[in-house]
Design a protein around this motif. Structure first.
Motif, PDB file in Angstrom:
ATOM      1  N   MET A   1       0.839  -1.205   0.000  1.00  0.00           N
ATOM      2  CA  MET A   1       0.000   0.000   0.000  1.00  0.00           C
ATOM      3  C   MET A   1       0.874   1.256   0.000  1.00  0.00           C
ATOM      4  SD  MET A   1      -3.162  -0.961   2.578  1.00  0.00           S
ATOM      5  CE  MET A   1      -2.111  -1.546   3.899  1.00  0.00           C
ATOM      6  N   PHE A   2       0.341   2.329  -0.556  1.00  0.00           N
ATOM      7  CA  PHE A   2       0.997   3.636  -0.613  1.00  0.00           C
ATOM      8  C   PHE A   2       2.321   3.593  -1.379  1.00  0.00           C
ATOM      9  CE2 PHE A   2      -1.538   3.791   3.355  1.00  0.00           C
ATOM     10  CZ  PHE A   2      -2.421   4.798   2.992  1.00  0.00           C
ATOM     11  N   ASP A   3       2.408   2.699  -2.384  1.00  0.00           N
ATOM     12  CA  ASP A   3       3.606   2.661  -3.218  1.00  0.00           C
ATOM     13  C   ASP A   3       3.771   3.999  -3.941  1.00  0.00           C
ATOM     14  OD1 ASP A   3       3.977   0.046  -2.459  1.00  0.00           O
ATOM     15  OD2 ASP A   3       2.966  -0.788  -4.219  1.00  0.00           O
ATOM     16  N   GLN A   4       4.994   4.493  -3.958  1.00  0.00           N
ATOM     17  CA  GLN A   4       5.364   5.730  -4.659  1.00  0.00           C
ATOM     18  C   GLN A   4       4.687   6.972  -4.086  1.00  0.00           C
ATOM     19  OE1 GLN A   4       4.527   4.855  -8.808  1.00  0.00           O
ATOM     20  NE2 GLN A   4       6.395   3.650  -9.023  1.00  0.00           N
ATOM     21  N   ILE A   5       4.184   6.878  -2.854  1.00  0.00           N
ATOM     22  CA  ILE A   5       3.678   8.059  -2.147  1.00  0.00           C
ATOM     23  C   ILE A   5       4.746   8.484  -1.143  1.00  0.00           C
ATOM     24  CG2 ILE A   5       1.842   9.033  -0.720  1.00  0.00           C
ATOM     25  CD1 ILE A   5       0.846   8.158  -3.436  1.00  0.00           C
ATOM     26  N   PHE A   6       5.143   9.739  -1.175  1.00  0.00           N
ATOM     27  CA  PHE A   6       6.224  10.197  -0.301  1.00  0.00           C
ATOM     28  C   PHE A   6       5.658  10.698   1.033  1.00  0.00           C
ATOM     29  CE2 PHE A   6       8.969  13.583   1.367  1.00  0.00           C
ATOM     30  CZ  PHE A   6      10.142  12.859   1.530  1.00  0.00           C
ATOM     31  N   PHE A   7       6.180  10.149   2.107  1.00  0.00           N
ATOM     32  CA  PHE A   7       5.813  10.568   3.451  1.00  0.00           C
ATOM     33  C   PHE A   7       7.049  11.056   4.202  1.00  0.00           C
ATOM     34  CE2 PHE A   7       2.478   7.523   2.404  1.00  0.00           C
ATOM     35  CZ  PHE A   7       1.332   8.138   2.887  1.00  0.00           C
ATOM     36  N   THR A   8       6.842  11.960   5.129  1.00  0.00           N
ATOM     37  CA  THR A   8       7.878  12.383   6.062  1.00  0.00           C
ATOM     38  C   THR A   8       7.600  11.723   7.414  1.00  0.00           C
ATOM     39  OG1 THR A   8       8.124  14.522   4.952  1.00  0.00           O
ATOM     40  CG2 THR A   8       8.979  14.332   7.206  1.00  0.00           C
ATOM     41  N   GLN A   9       8.609  11.013   7.935  1.00  0.00           N
ATOM     42  CA  GLN A   9       8.405  10.289   9.188  1.00  0.00           C
ATOM     43  C   GLN A   9       8.815  11.145  10.389  1.00  0.00           C
ATOM     44  OE1 GLN A   9      10.452   6.417  10.994  1.00  0.00           O
ATOM     45  NE2 GLN A   9       8.954   5.870   9.406  1.00  0.00           N
ATOM     46  N   VAL A  10       7.948  11.141  11.382  1.00  0.00           N
ATOM     47  CA  VAL A  10       8.201  11.869  12.629  1.00  0.00           C
ATOM     48  C   VAL A  10       8.098  10.880  13.780  1.00  0.00           C
ATOM     49  CG1 VAL A  10       7.433  13.738  14.148  1.00  0.00           C
ATOM     50  CG2 VAL A  10       7.219  13.990  11.661  1.00  0.00           C
ATOM     51  N   GLN A  11       9.124  10.835  14.617  1.00  0.00           N
ATOM     52  CA  GLN A  11       9.127   9.962  15.784  1.00  0.00           C
ATOM     53  C   GLN A  11       8.774  10.773  17.028  1.00  0.00           C
ATOM     54  OE1 GLN A  11       9.659   6.669  15.932  1.00  0.00           O
ATOM     55  NE2 GLN A  11      10.487   6.207  13.901  1.00  0.00           N
ATOM     56  N   PHE A  12       8.037  10.167  17.929  1.00  0.00           N
ATOM     57  CA  PHE A  12       7.708  10.795  19.201  1.00  0.00           C
ATOM     58  C   PHE A  12       8.332   9.961  20.322  1.00  0.00           C
ATOM     59  CE2 PHE A  12       4.070  11.728  16.373  1.00  0.00           C
ATOM     60  CZ  PHE A  12       4.146  13.125  16.363  1.00  0.00           C
ATOM     61  N   PRO A  13       9.633  10.185  20.610  1.00  0.00           N
ATOM     62  CA  PRO A  13      10.286   9.388  21.649  1.00  0.00           C
ATOM     63  C   PRO A  13       9.709   9.642  23.039  1.00  0.00           C
ATOM     64  CG  PRO A  13      11.701  11.199  20.936  1.00  0.00           C
ATOM     65  CD  PRO A  13      10.538  11.164  20.000  1.00  0.00           C
ATOM     66  N   THR A  14       9.177  10.864  23.235  1.00  0.00           N
ATOM     67  CA  THR A  14       8.486  11.180  24.484  1.00  0.00           C
ATOM     68  C   THR A  14       7.076  11.644  24.144  1.00  0.00           C
ATOM     69  OG1 THR A  14       9.306  13.466  24.444  1.00  0.00           O
ATOM     70  CG2 THR A  14      10.608  11.838  25.672  1.00  0.00           C
ATOM     71  N   PRO A  15       6.115  11.384  25.001  1.00  0.00           N
ATOM     72  CA  PRO A  15       4.718  11.736  24.694  1.00  0.00           C
ATOM     73  C   PRO A  15       4.521  13.235  24.466  1.00  0.00           C
ATOM     74  CG  PRO A  15       4.822  10.217  26.549  1.00  0.00           C
ATOM     75  CD  PRO A  15       6.228  10.652  26.283  1.00  0.00           C
ATOM     76  N   VAL A  16       3.665  13.557  23.494  1.00  0.00           N
ATOM     77  CA  VAL A  16       3.233  14.923  23.251  1.00  0.00           C
ATOM     78  C   VAL A  16       1.910  15.115  23.980  1.00  0.00           C
ATOM     79  CG1 VAL A  16       2.540  16.612  21.519  1.00  0.00           C
ATOM     80  CG2 VAL A  16       4.361  14.976  21.003  1.00  0.00           C
ATOM     81  N   THR A  17       1.887  16.072  24.907  1.00  0.00           N
ATOM     82  CA  THR A  17       0.691  16.365  25.698  1.00  0.00           C
ATOM     83  C   THR A  17       0.441  17.870  25.666  1.00  0.00           C
ATOM     84  OG1 THR A  17       1.897  16.716  27.758  1.00  0.00           O
ATOM     85  CG2 THR A  17       1.261  14.441  27.231  1.00  0.00           C
ATOM     86  N   PRO A  18      -0.741  18.325  26.055  1.00  0.00           N
ATOM     87  CA  PRO A  18      -0.996  19.774  26.089  1.00  0.00           C
ATOM     88  C   PRO A  18       0.004  20.530  26.966  1.00  0.00           C
ATOM     89  CG  PRO A  18      -3.064  18.589  26.260  1.00  0.00           C
ATOM     90  CD  PRO A  18      -1.975  17.555  26.340  1.00  0.00           C
ATOM     91  N   VAL A  19       0.407  19.924  28.084  1.00  0.00           N
ATOM     92  CA  VAL A  19       1.371  20.575  28.981  1.00  0.00           C
ATOM     93  C   VAL A  19       2.711  20.755  28.284  1.00  0.00           C
ATOM     94  CG1 VAL A  19       2.673  20.346  31.125  1.00  0.00           C
ATOM     95  CG2 VAL A  19       0.242  19.742  31.065  1.00  0.00           C
ATOM     96  N   GLU A  20       3.189  19.695  27.584  1.00  0.00           N
ATOM     97  CA  GLU A  20       4.472  19.784  26.893  1.00  0.00           C
ATOM     98  C   GLU A  20       4.418  20.790  25.747  1.00  0.00           C
ATOM     99  OE1 GLU A  20       7.402  18.456  27.699  1.00  0.00           O
ATOM    100  OE2 GLU A  20       6.381  17.781  29.513  1.00  0.00           O
ATOM    101  N   VAL A  21       3.296  20.818  25.014  1.00  0.00           N
ATOM    102  CA  VAL A  21       3.158  21.777  23.915  1.00  0.00           C
ATOM    103  C   VAL A  21       3.170  23.202  24.446  1.00  0.00           C
ATOM    104  CG1 VAL A  21       1.569  22.631  22.140  1.00  0.00           C
ATOM    105  CG2 VAL A  21       1.951  20.173  22.399  1.00  0.00           C
ATOM    106  N   GLU A  22       2.494  23.441  25.576  1.00  0.00           N
ATOM    107  CA  GLU A  22       2.460  24.777  26.165  1.00  0.00           C
ATOM    108  C   GLU A  22       3.851  25.203  26.619  1.00  0.00           C
ATOM    109  OE1 GLU A  22       0.283  27.018  29.906  1.00  0.00           O
ATOM    110  OE2 GLU A  22      -0.738  25.325  28.944  1.00  0.00           O
ATOM    111  N   ARG A  23       4.597  24.280  27.195  1.00  0.00           N
ATOM    112  CA  ARG A  23       5.958  24.593  27.621  1.00  0.00           C
ATOM    113  C   ARG A  23       6.842  24.956  26.434  1.00  0.00           C
ATOM    114  NH1 ARG A  23       6.903  19.518  31.795  1.00  0.00           N
ATOM    115  NH2 ARG A  23       5.715  20.376  33.568  1.00  0.00           N
TER     116      ARG A  23
END
Length: 329
Positions: free
Chosen positions: A1-23
């Protein structure tokens, strides 16, 4: 699936939460204050009025800009990403001006929406209005799912019709229309070509129409159109040029006028009279396109016995006069 579709990969080694985004935004704002021409960062719309715990991996597709014309008149994709998220992932949100289709590729997920709970396995998906409070999450060890945000001026009306099924969930195999059209859509947005916004809109229209048709078929299986109503509709489609009053239709079907009006609307989306007018207008459109008959003759042939009434009803259905419609053809 998704052959020849280009994606950018993003890793989240630590959780993204509203508190972290606000900081992070506070740190960015502090850094901007040290610059002369810094612009204050705003919280993304999909993170407002939301609680979330995001970690794992995201493969995101970069959509090119769409024209103002497309934003005002067509279906268009807002964003698409594939999330692979372990246990603990969730998004709880409301008041987001977007519509969302999520489709499961691996593992299991869950959705809470309008007082109902949905369990999602491979091939399961859902279509929701993000303005309404909703919560989706990983169930079990991992959930790999595609997140497709879309919009357009006709989406609210189409979604309202879809909701008549009583459920937001659907199932399609990986070889089904949803995955096929989704990959076609991403290929369109990923290439430079004439009429790209129109082609993308056509693709999204196919996805939504297919979801709506499948939902309607499921509803019909649960509640088939009564036989006497099917005979009545078939009769109307063959004899729409005749004077078919509600009294006559009631006698023909053996249903009271009140019950007939309610059931007819339930199964067709029209009142009996509106359906009759629509049949006559469609026949008039055919005659305007294919003959040189004057409008008054066409009105009589289609079942309208008053030329002024014909013109008014034709304009109401098509937003054009009969003469204007003929010229446009």
């Amino acid at each position: 699936m998704f052959d020849q579709i280009f994606f950018t990969q993003v890793q989240f080694p630590t959780p993204v939460t509203p508190v972290e985004v606000e900081r992070q935004m506070s740190r960015n704002a502090q850094n901007l204050q040290e610059k002369e021409n810094g612009t204050q960062e705003e919280l993304p719309a999909n993170m407002r009025n939301a609680d979330y715990f995001i970690f794992g991996k995201m493969d995101t597709f970069s959509r090119p800009p769409v024209t103002d014309f497309a934003l005002e008149n067509l279906f268009y994709m807002e964003a698409f990403s594939i999330f692979t998220c372990p246990k603990g992932f969730f998004t709880n949100r409301k008041d987001y001006q977007s519509f969302l289709i999520i489709y499961t590729y691996e593992g299991n997920g869950g959705l809470e929406y309008m007082g109902k709970s949905y369990s999602l396995g491979p091939g399961d998906g859902f279509f929701i209005d993000c303005r309404v409070p909703h919560l989706y999450r990983t169930v079990g060890d991992v959930w790999k799912h595609g997140v497709f945000h879309l919009n357009g001026p006709l989406v609210p009306a189409l979604f309202s019709r879809y909701m008549e099924n009583g459920s937001v969930s659907f199932y399609q195999p990986f070889t089904g229309n949803y995955q096929k059209k989704l990959e076609e859509l991403l290929s369109i947005y990923g290439s430079v070509q004439p009429c790209r916004d129109w082609l993308a809109s056509d693709c999204i229209s196919s996805i939504l129409t297919d979801l709506l048709r499948n939902a309607s078929e499921e509803k019909e299986t649960d509640s088939p159109v009564p036989e006497n109503l099917r005979y009545l509709i078939a009769y109307m489609e063959k004899h729409f040029t005749q004077a078919l009053t509600l009294d006559f239709l009631s006698r023909f079907s053996g249903i009271s006028k009140y019950y007939l009006s309610r059931e007819f609307k339930k199964y067709t989306g029209y009142s009996p009279n509106d359906y009759l007018i629509s049949l006559r207008v469609e026949h008039a459109k055919f005659l305007l396109r294919s003959t040189t008959l004057p409008a008054n003759k066409i009105a009589l042939t289609a079942g309208f016995h008053d030329i002024n009434n014909f013109t008014n009803l034709f304009r109401k259905k098509t937003a054009m006069t009969p003469g204007g419609y003929r010229k446009s053809c």
